[in-house]
Enzyme design. Structure first.
Site, short mmCIF file in Angstrom:
data_model
loop_
_atom_site.label_atom_id
_atom_site.label_comp_id
_atom_site.label_asym_id
_atom_site.label_seq_id
_atom_site.Cartn_x
_atom_site.Cartn_y
_atom_site.Cartn_z
N LYS A 174 0.86 -1.19 0.00
CA LYS A 174 0.00 0.00 0.00
C LYS A 174 0.89 1.23 0.00
CE LYS A 174 -2.04 2.88 2.58
NZ LYS A 174 -2.09 4.02 1.63
N GLU A 249 10.11 2.84 9.84
CA GLU A 249 11.11 3.80 9.34
C GLU A 249 10.42 5.16 9.31
OE1 GLU A 249 14.25 2.78 8.56
OE2 GLU A 249 13.78 0.68 8.96
N CYS A 283 13.47 11.83 4.48
CA CYS A 283 13.53 11.55 5.91
C CYS A 283 14.90 11.90 6.47
CB CYS A 283 13.20 10.10 6.17
SG CYS A 283 14.22 8.97 5.22
N GLU A 383 9.49 18.02 12.24
CA GLU A 383 9.91 17.70 10.88
C GLU A 383 9.05 18.50 9.91
OE1 GLU A 383 8.88 13.81 9.24
OE2 GLU A 383 10.91 13.64 8.45
P1 NAD Z 1 2.24 9.08 6.41
O1 NAD Z 1 2.65 8.48 7.67
O2 NAD Z 1 1.15 10.07 6.39
O3 NAD Z 1 1.80 7.97 5.34
C1 NAD Z 1 2.63 6.89 4.96
C2 NAD Z 1 1.77 5.74 4.54
O4 NAD Z 1 1.02 5.25 5.65
C3 NAD Z 1 0.74 6.08 3.47
O5 NAD Z 1 0.64 4.99 2.58
C4 NAD Z 1 -0.53 6.24 4.29
O6 NAD Z 1 -1.71 6.03 3.55
C5 NAD Z 1 -0.35 5.15 5.32
N1 NAD Z 1 -1.13 5.31 6.55
C6 NAD Z 1 -1.51 6.48 7.14
N2 NAD Z 1 -2.22 6.22 8.27
C7 NAD Z 1 -2.27 4.87 8.40
C8 NAD Z 1 -2.85 4.00 9.36
N3 NAD Z 1 -3.52 4.46 10.42
N4 NAD Z 1 -2.71 2.68 9.18
C9 NAD Z 1 -2.01 2.17 8.12
N5 NAD Z 1 -1.46 2.96 7.17
C10 NAD Z 1 -1.57 4.30 7.31
O7 NAD Z 1 3.60 9.64 5.83
P2 NAD Z 1 3.77 10.61 4.62
O8 NAD Z 1 3.33 11.95 5.05
O9 NAD Z 1 3.18 9.96 3.41
O10 NAD Z 1 5.37 10.55 4.45
C11 NAD Z 1 6.23 11.44 5.04
C12 NAD Z 1 6.89 10.83 6.26
O11 NAD Z 1 7.59 9.64 5.93
C13 NAD Z 1 7.92 11.75 6.87
O12 NAD Z 1 7.75 11.79 8.25
C14 NAD Z 1 9.24 11.09 6.52
O13 NAD Z 1 10.30 11.40 7.38
C15 NAD Z 1 8.87 9.66 6.56
N6 NAD Z 1 9.86 8.88 5.82
C16 NAD Z 1 10.72 8.09 6.53
C17 NAD Z 1 11.69 7.35 5.87
C18 NAD Z 1 12.65 6.48 6.61
O14 NAD Z 1 13.28 5.62 5.99
N7 NAD Z 1 12.83 6.66 7.91
C19 NAD Z 1 11.78 7.42 4.47
C20 NAD Z 1 10.89 8.24 3.79
C21 NAD Z 1 9.92 8.95 4.49
#
Ligand code: NAD
Length: 492
Positions: A174, A249, A283, A383
């Site tokens: 997903k 992550e 990230c 962030e």
């Molecule tokens: P997000 O957490 O909003 O969404 C990420 C994914 O999770 C999406 O597919 C979303 O639909 C899904 N999701 C959201 N709520 C959920 C739930 N309750 N249950 C299951 N799935 C759910 O993140 P974003 O805003 O899309 O991405 C940005 C974030 O990702 C930033 O905080 C960034 O630092 C982080 N990030 C971390 C890494 C790493 O390797 N540490 C890499 C890239 C991005």
């Protein structure tokens, strides 16, 4: 208009009733739509994954055959790199040139890496105390849920797919509901390369609907998640009753320390790269730049001059280095931090505006930098996930380390210094999963990547992934009759 639906058991499903728009962030035009999978469609995807796993069609395929499929995935990805980069650019706003030449070629390297690993890796057996032959059988965990964000949609989703498959799992992917286009196209590439139907499935939709249903499904054994820290907490909580293994992550607020001993030309390139690459949405962004006082004015002046010269605009134009932010809500949030910085005593050094010359549409922001008087300000703690650098000035190295560690996050830390003692101290004292000295981020699956504190749980890298995606079973064969109690043998 194209509708992205669920991909289950090797088949694209008919669209359902709940449709969401997919927007090009450079033009704000709706370019496709997404059919949201509800709990029952998500369950069908999990069932297909589970059936394929139990069939052994992939899990029990020999290493040589798996390796061939992985190499084929690499070849096909390479053949379709232009198309994938165009789709990703259209949907995410990431600069086409960067996608085509930097980010997406990583997919090829990742699949090649696991292909080579598959052909080299054998489990070891050992004799313990001359009495037993003992060995560990490593079995696939089963069905993996792979949930990924929008900042590098295909690169992140495909890394998880490669790892899940390398260890024999089936999975349900997903990606973010706003950016499914390139990931959906990748499903066809996997099928063409010979991944059996049902081994990789895809569901789409919002996190609290589709994502949550996926995490809670009882047949899902492990959940690999990349995304925001708050979402990570929700996922860990949803996975807990089922005692599912989670790899999280999460976000970061990485310090980038520039000392007076550094090669300042390199530090400048490194600082700009760490905060403005990938439209600032990474990230491991070096979003807090800590500069030693003796060099601060000159360094900041050079940084600002270069930041102002970054070419911002249409990501399809290969000369542009920075495109729009990924979506409207995120854009509004990132922009709001300009006022937040000023309210807490910050000075705007550059940016903070919509760039001239990009027209009225698209979620564009100039490369932005502020100078902050202390690390407790929101722009130094939260962030932002955009092209937004927060500078601070420090005096001694102790202070720099203290500021770096004064964060709920602990993903990455950068140091620019030619003082070996400082490098050694940074390595030992900084609370982060990755410490980089005199270099921007280097991704390498042979080494762990992941965060301390609120930046995550678990590590992506070959050892962490192997542990995460497999169950270990210790098998013990007696080599001679073991010493055993003989219950009931002594009755008179
Ligand atoms: P997000 O957490 O909003 O969404 C990420 C994914 O999770 C999406 O597919 C979303 O639909 C899904 N999701 C959201 N709520 C959920 C739930 N309750 N249950 C299951 N799935 C759910 O993140 P974003 O805003 O899309 O991405 C940005 C974030 O990702 C930033 O905080 C960034 O630092 C982080 N990030 C971390 C890494 C790493 O390797 N540490 C890499 C890239 C991005």
């Amino acid at each position: 208009m194209k509708t992205i639906t669920s991909y289950i058991g090797g088949q694209w499903q008919p669209a359902g009733s709940h449709l969401l728009p997919i927007v090009n962030p450079a033009t704000e035009e709706v370019v496709a739509q997404l059919s949201e999978a509800d709990a029952s469609e998500t369950a069908a995807a999990v069932a297909a994954a589970q059936a394929s796993w139990k069939s052994g069609a992939w899990a029990r395929l020999g290493a040589a055959d798996k390796r061939r499929v992985f190499h084929r995935i690499s070849e096909l990805t390479l053949q379709h790199l232009d198309e994938l980069a165009q789709l990703e650019c259209l949907n995410s706003g990431l600069p086409l040139h960067y996608l085509r030449h930097r980010q997406l070629p990583r997919i090829v390297r990742n699949f090649d890496f696991f292909a080579d690993w598959l052909s080299q890796n054998v489990e070891k057996a050992g004799v313990s105390d001359q009495d037993y032959l003992r060995f560990v059988l490593r079995e696939p965990a089963g069905v993996a849920a792979l949930i990924s964000p929008w900042n590098a949609p295909l690169a992140l989703a495909s890394t998880k797919i490669a790892a899940a498959l390398a260890f024999g799992n089936s999975c349900v992917v997903k990606t973010a509901e706003t950016t499914p286009l390139a990931v959906a196209r990748f499903m066809d590439i996997l099928a063409e390369a010979g991944v059996p139907p049902g081994v990789v499935n895809m569901v789409n939709g919002r996190g609290h609907v589709t994502g949550d249903a996926l995490v809670r499904h009882p047949a899902v054994r492990v959940v690999s998640f990349t995304g925001g820290t708050q979402t990570g907490r929700a996922i860990a909580a949803a996975a807990a009753p089922g005692l599912k293994r989670v790899d999280l992550e999460l976000g970061g607020k990485s310090a980038n320390i520039v000392t007076e001993t550094a090669n300042l030309d390199d530090a400048l390139d490194g600082a700009l790269t760490a905060i403005y690459t990938n439209n600032g949405q990474q990230c491991f962004a070096g979003s807090r730049i800590l500069v030693q006082r003796s060099i601060a004015d000159a360094f900041i002046a050079r940084f600002v001059q270069r930041a102002r010269a970054i070419r911002v605009g249409d990501p399809l134009d290969t000369r542009n280095e920075l495109g729009p932010l990924s979506n409207a809500a995120h854009y509004a949030r990132v922009c709001s931090f300009v006022d937040a910085a000023l309210q807490e005593g910050g000075t705007l050094l550059c940016g903070g505006q919509r760039p001239a010359g990009v027209g009225g549409k698209g979620y564009y922001l100039e490369p932005t930098a502020v100078l902050m008087p202390h690390n407790r300000a929101r722009v130094c703690q939260e962030e932002i996930f955009g092209p937004f650098a927060a500078f601070q000035v420090f005096d001694g190295f102790d202070e720099a380390i203290a500021i770096a560690n004064d964060s709920e996050f602990g993903l990455v830390s950068y140091l620019w210094s030619n003082d070996l003692a400082q490098a050694q101290r940074a390595a030992r004292e900084i609370e982060a999963g990755v410490v980089l000295v005199n270099t921007p981020m280097v991704l390498d699956l042979r080494f762990p990547f992941g965060g301390y504190k609120a930046s995550g749980v678990g590590r992506e890298g070959i050892d962490g992934m192997r542990h995460f995606y497999t169950e270990e079973k210790t098998v013990t064969l007696a080599l001679k009759r073991p010493a055993m109690a003989r219950l009931g043998a002594y009755a008179d």
